[in-house]
Design an enzyme around this catalytic site. Structure first.
Site, PDB file in Angstrom:
ATOM      1  NE  ARG A  83      -3.491   2.483   2.527  1.00  7.37           N
ATOM      2  CZ  ARG A  83      -3.419   3.340   3.541  1.00  7.37           C
ATOM      3  NH1 ARG A  83      -2.747   3.036   4.648  1.00  7.37           N
ATOM      4  NH2 ARG A  83      -4.037   4.500   3.481  1.00  7.37           N
ATOM      5  CG  HIS A 126      -1.228   8.945   3.564  1.00 13.06           C
ATOM      6  ND1 HIS A 126      -1.411   7.590   3.754  1.00 13.06           N
ATOM      7  CD2 HIS A 126      -0.908   9.443   4.779  1.00 13.06           C
ATOM      8  CE1 HIS A 126      -1.199   7.289   5.029  1.00 13.06           C
ATOM      9  NE2 HIS A 126      -0.889   8.398   5.679  1.00 13.06           N
ATOM     10  CD  GLU A 171      -5.378   7.556   9.483  1.00 14.77           C
ATOM     11  OE1 GLU A 171      -4.777   8.578   9.822  1.00 14.77           O
ATOM     12  OE2 GLU A 171      -5.164   6.445   9.994  1.00 14.77           O
ATOM     13  CG  ASN A 297      -5.729   3.206   8.448  1.00 12.87           C
ATOM     14  OD1 ASN A 297      -5.830   2.219   7.719  1.00 12.87           O
ATOM     15  ND2 ASN A 297      -5.254   4.366   8.034  1.00 12.87           N
ATOM     16  CE1 TYR A 299      -0.711   2.663  13.537  1.00 16.22           C
ATOM     17  CE2 TYR A 299      -2.657   3.751  12.646  1.00 16.22           C
ATOM     18  CZ  TYR A 299      -1.397   3.214  12.467  1.00 16.22           C
ATOM     19  OH  TYR A 299      -0.819   3.236  11.228  1.00 16.22           O
ATOM     20  CD  GLU A 353      -2.114   3.850   8.027  1.00 13.25           C
ATOM     21  OE1 GLU A 353      -1.922   4.277   9.189  1.00 13.25           O
ATOM     22  OE2 GLU A 353      -2.231   4.582   7.039  1.00 13.25           O
TER      23      GLU A 353
END
Ligand code: GBH
Length: 443
Positions: A83, A126, A171, A297, A299, A353
């Site tokens: 990616r 991005h 995002e 994504n 985290y 991600e």
């Protein structure tokens, strides 16, 4: 002791159809600044006290020059997919035409990936908005959405059939909230009246780009990448639960609900009118363009309590935490995927991600990041658990291929499964990279 990453033998994540990859983004790795137009992150880096270590993206990982050896490195990890993101200011000139050198740079990369049978997952935005568009208002200017559509149109025609999947945006929460509301990301604009306006123009840009991608590139998986930081109440008091739900709508649901339901969360009515987005007739029809996939994504999570003045207050994350201070709480990953699957009728999901910043130490030529191996193990298990509960997850990308420019944290935080020595540009696969490779190749 070298820990392995293992999954239950019956896991669908051990099928050869499940896509494993690594991810990067243009501004974070490329450098090669002199051969593209300036972007908002160049300006932000040049502004004192914005980036912790005062660094910039001028050289980064020098991937602009080292891309061939980096593709060998990616191939050596045994991954199915890579990616990457396209630098808009590298491929489009100020007058809106294709820049042939910039396009050739990416076509060489895409062709090299194809030769190695590595699927290209391309993100079109991005965060590196051309500065000349920011000078006209950036994402606060509705016209930027149409500029993005034109860029998506030109670049998808130029790339032809070289791409496996296009994501419009990475995002939009970060672009809108961090960039135009709290100002800790480029362009560094601060004000509650700006965030939701920028968000609406980003989502409009996404929908407009989906229209041209569907037309120009009907055989690629076309979609968007959203980040989620699931919200948990500090206590089970009604006030904490309500505050948490407001935060979840404000930070997370705000970006996904319009895509599937064609409307913003109901808390819109509670926001002061000057903070509202400007929604034109027909916008929501554009924004709800069907998606071939949703990129997620993940985290960490966040914990909230009720607050007297604001709608919510986020408490400091409890331990255990990664080197960037984010709590390690893999259970939230499973719960997030299951809850999104309940709320929306999702297309196939790719985890675009997931990863961790750790305080890596290079010792005798190697980086034994067992803490990161544990993070990956726990989070891959969490994805497996979500699949067991009925979520359709088709792939997983580690963030990141290699250490890189971590935005406002500069080069101080390392997210790579490959270590980068920024003085020599030498790459060293960490223990986590070796463990990831073993998982993929031993399927
Ligand atoms: C991604 O952003 C980016 O796509 C990527 O470029 C970047 O390098 C990578 O992650 C690592 O940062 O303050 O505890 O509530 C992720 C951005 C991360 C923003 C989690 C919100 C909430 C942490 N998100 N963060 S907390």
């Amino acid at each position: 002791m070298n820990k392995k990453i293992t999954l239950p033998t019956n896991s669908s994540m051990l099928s050869n159809d499940f896509v494993y990859g690594v991810a990067t983004a243009s501004f974070q790795i490329e450098g090669g600044k002199s051969s593209r137009l300036p972007c908002i992150w160049d300006t932000f880096c040049d502004t004192p006290n914005k980036v912790v270590d005062g660094s910039n993206g001028e050289t980064a990982c020098n991937h602009f020059n080292l891309w061939e050896e980096d593709i060998e490195l990616i191939d050596s990890l045994g991954v199915d997919a890579y990616r990457l993101s396209i630098s808009w200011p590298r491929v489009i000139t100020e007058s809106g035409d294709l820049n042939p050198e910039g396009v050739a740079y990416y076509i060489n990369i895409l062709d090299a990936l194809a030769k190695k049978n590595i699927k290209a997952f391309v993100t079109l935005y991005h965060w590196d908005l051309p500065q000349h568009l920011e000078d006209k208002g950036g994402w606060l200017n509705r016209d930027t959405a149409y500029k993005f559509r034109d860029y998506a149109d030109l670049i998808s025609k130029a790339f032809g059939d070289r791409v496996y999947s296009y994501a419009t945006l990475n995002e939009p929460f970060c672009s809108a909230f961090l960039g135009y509301e709290v100002g800790i990301h480029a362009p560094g604009i601060v004000g509650k009246e700006f965030g939701k306006k920028a968000a609406h123009h980003l989502l409009l840009a996404h929908g407009l780009a989906m229209q041209v991608l569907t037309k120009n590139s009907p055989n690629t998986l076309n979609g968007i990448v959203l980040n989620f930081t699931p919200c948990y109440p500090e206590s089970d008091s009604q006030a904490d639960i309500e505050a948490t739900s407001f935060a979840d709508d404000y930070f997370n649901q705000w970006y996904i609900k319009p895509l599937f339901d064609g409307e913003y969360p109901a808390i819109l009515a509670q926001l002061p009118i000057e903070n509202h987005p400007e929604i034109h007739e027909g916008d929501m029809d554009i924004i709800t363009h069907p998606l071939d996939f949703l990129g997620i994504n993940f985290y960490t999570r966040a914990i909230y309590r009720a607050d007297k003045e604001e709608h919510f207050f986020q408490i400091d994350p409890p331990a255990p935490r990664t080197d960037i201070g984010w709590e390690i709480y893999p259970k939230a990953f499973t719960e997030l995927l299951v809850s999104l699957n309940e709320k929306y009728s999702l297309p196939p999901v790719y985890i675009t991600e997931n990863g961790a910043a750790m305080a890596d130490k290079m010792v005798n030529g190697s980086v034994d990041d067992q803490d990161r191996v544990e993070y990956y193990q726990a989070h891959l298990n969490a994805v497996h658990n979500a699949i067991e509960q009925g979520v359709n997850v088709s792939g997983y990308f580690a963030w990141s291929l290699m250490d890189n420019f971590e935005w406002a944290e500069g080069y101080l935080k390392r997210f790579g499964i490959v270590y980068v020595d920024y003085d020599t540009q030498e790459r060293t696969i960490k223990s986590s990279g070796l463990a990831y490779k073993a998982l993929i190749t031993n399927r």
